[in-house]
Design a protein around this motif. Structure first.
Motif, PDB file in Angstrom:
ATOM      1  N   HIS A  15       0.748  -1.340  -0.194  1.00  0.00           N
ATOM      2  CA  HIS A  15       0.103   0.378   0.599  1.00  0.00           C
ATOM      3  C   HIS A  15       0.804   1.169   0.167  1.00  0.00           C
ATOM      4  CE1 HIS A  15       1.029   1.222   4.203  1.00  0.00           C
ATOM      5  NE2 HIS A  15       0.451  -0.472   4.258  1.00  0.00           N
ATOM      6  N   THR A  16       0.425   2.346  -0.356  1.00  0.00           N
ATOM      7  CA  THR A  16       0.981   3.366  -0.376  1.00  0.00           C
ATOM      8  C   THR A  16       0.528   4.257   1.353  1.00  0.00           C
ATOM      9  OG1 THR A  16      -0.986   5.265  -1.142  1.00  0.00           O
ATOM     10  CG2 THR A  16       0.683   4.209  -2.568  1.00  0.00           C
ATOM     11  N   GLU A  18      -1.017   7.220   1.804  1.00  0.00           N
ATOM     12  CA  GLU A  18      -2.790   7.061   1.469  1.00  0.00           C
ATOM     13  C   GLU A  18      -3.556   6.357   1.441  1.00  0.00           C
ATOM     14  OE1 GLU A  18       0.257   9.828  -0.689  1.00  0.00           O
ATOM     15  OE2 GLU A  18      -0.304   7.635  -1.560  1.00  0.00           O
ATOM     16  N   ASP A  20      -3.789   3.373  -0.914  1.00  0.00           N
ATOM     17  CA  ASP A  20      -4.147   2.644  -2.178  1.00  0.00           C
ATOM     18  C   ASP A  20      -3.669   1.468  -2.017  1.00  0.00           C
ATOM     19  OD1 ASP A  20      -5.741   4.888  -3.564  1.00  0.00           O
ATOM     20  OD2 ASP A  20      -4.125   5.919  -4.039  1.00  0.00           O
ATOM     21  N   GLN A 102       5.116  -0.924   2.819  1.00  0.00           N
ATOM     22  CA  GLN A 102       4.473   0.153   2.459  1.00  0.00           C
ATOM     23  C   GLN A 102       5.526   1.061   1.173  1.00  0.00           C
ATOM     24  OE1 GLN A 102       2.759   3.714   4.931  1.00  0.00           O
ATOM     25  NE2 GLN A 102       3.788   4.739   4.552  1.00  0.00           N
ATOM     26  N   ARG A 105       3.797   6.107  -3.399  1.00  0.00           N
ATOM     27  CA  ARG A 105       3.196   6.446  -4.793  1.00  0.00           C
ATOM     28  C   ARG A 105       3.839   6.137  -5.694  1.00  0.00           C
ATOM     29  NH1 ARG A 105      -2.071   7.726  -5.738  1.00  0.00           N
ATOM     30  NH2 ARG A 105      -2.109   8.647  -3.878  1.00  0.00           N
ATOM     31  N   GLY A 106       3.544   5.517  -6.729  1.00  0.00           N
ATOM     32  CA  GLY A 106       4.385   5.494  -7.551  1.00  0.00           C
ATOM     33  C   GLY A 106       5.163   4.626  -7.980  1.00  0.00           C
ATOM     34  N   TRP A 121      -3.927  -0.020  -8.554  1.00  0.00           N
ATOM     35  CA  TRP A 121      -3.901   0.578  -7.272  1.00  0.00           C
ATOM     36  C   TRP A 121      -5.079   1.137  -7.045  1.00  0.00           C
ATOM     37  CZ3 TRP A 121       0.101  -0.060  -4.555  1.00  0.00           C
ATOM     38  CH2 TRP A 121       1.784   0.272  -5.269  1.00  0.00           C
TER      39      TRP A 121
END
Length: 162
Positions: A15-16, A18, A20, A102, A105-106, A121
Motif C-alpha cells: 500500500h501507499t 494514502e 491505496d 508501504q 505512490r508511483g 492500485w
C-alpha cells in the motif's frame, strides 16, 4: 517424486501512505484479484524471507526485511479444490501469515507474466471489495488500524480463524 507446495504461506498487502492498495490479477484465473501471496520454499525458510521473495517475484519490488510489517496474524483456511493438486495428498488446509509493505505512490510494478496478468492500485475499501479471497479482503479492511496502531490504540495480536 513429486514436489508439493508447503501449506504455509504469506500474504503481503502492499500500500501507499494514502492507503491505496496494490492488487494483482492471477494469469490462470482472470478476475481473481489479490495481494501478493506465496508459499514457503522450504520448511525452514523464515516467513520474512518468504515475504521478501514473493514481493520481488510477483511485483519486481525489492524490499528489505525491516520495511515489511509482520502483523503477527495467521489465518487457517481450506485450500481451494482447484489448487489442492499442488499439495501433498490429504493436505486440505493452509496457514497464511499476514504482512504489509508501504511503498511510495508511483512505485514501479513489474509482474511475473506466468503468475499475473494485470495490476491496479485502488483505495483500500475498493481493494477489499475486489479481492476473491476472504482473508485477503479482511486484511485490507484492517489496514488503517494496522499501519497506524498508535492512532487506534491497537496492538499486534495473533488470531487464527478457520
Amino acid at each position: 517424486m513429486p514436489v508439493y507446495k508447503i501449506p504455509e504461506s504469506v500474504l503481503v498487502v502492499i500500500h501507499t501512505p494514502e492507503l491505496d492498495v496494490l492488487l494483482i490479477e492471477r494469469a490462470q484465473n482472470p478476475g481473481f484479484w489479490q495481494s501478493v501471496t506465496g508459499s514457503k520454499d522450504s520448511l525452514d525458510e523464515p516467513l520474512i524471507e518468504t515475504a521478501m521473495r514473493e514481493v520481488w517475484e510477483e511485483t519486481g519490488i525489492k524490499v528489505a526485511a525491516d520495511h515489511l510489517r509482520d502483523w503477527q496474524l495467521s489465518n487457517v483456511y481450506d485450500i481451494y479444490a482447484t489448487w489442492r493438486h499442488r499439495y501433498a495428498p490429504g493436505v486440505l488446509k493452509n496457514t497464511e501469515h499476514v504482512f504489509s509493505l508501504q511503498v511510495p505512490r508511483g512505485t514501479e510494478v513489474v509482474l511475473a507474466p506466468r503468475e499475473h496478468r494485470d495490476f491496479m492500485w485502488l483505495p483500500w475499501r475498493e481493494a477489499a471489495d475486489r479481492c476473491f479471497s476472504p482473508s485477503n479482503a479482511e486484511a485490507i479492511l484492517q489496514l488503517p488500524q494496522r499501519v497506524a496502531p498508535s492512532l487506534s490504540g491497537g496492538a499486534n495480536q495473533t488470531e487464527t480463524t478457520s
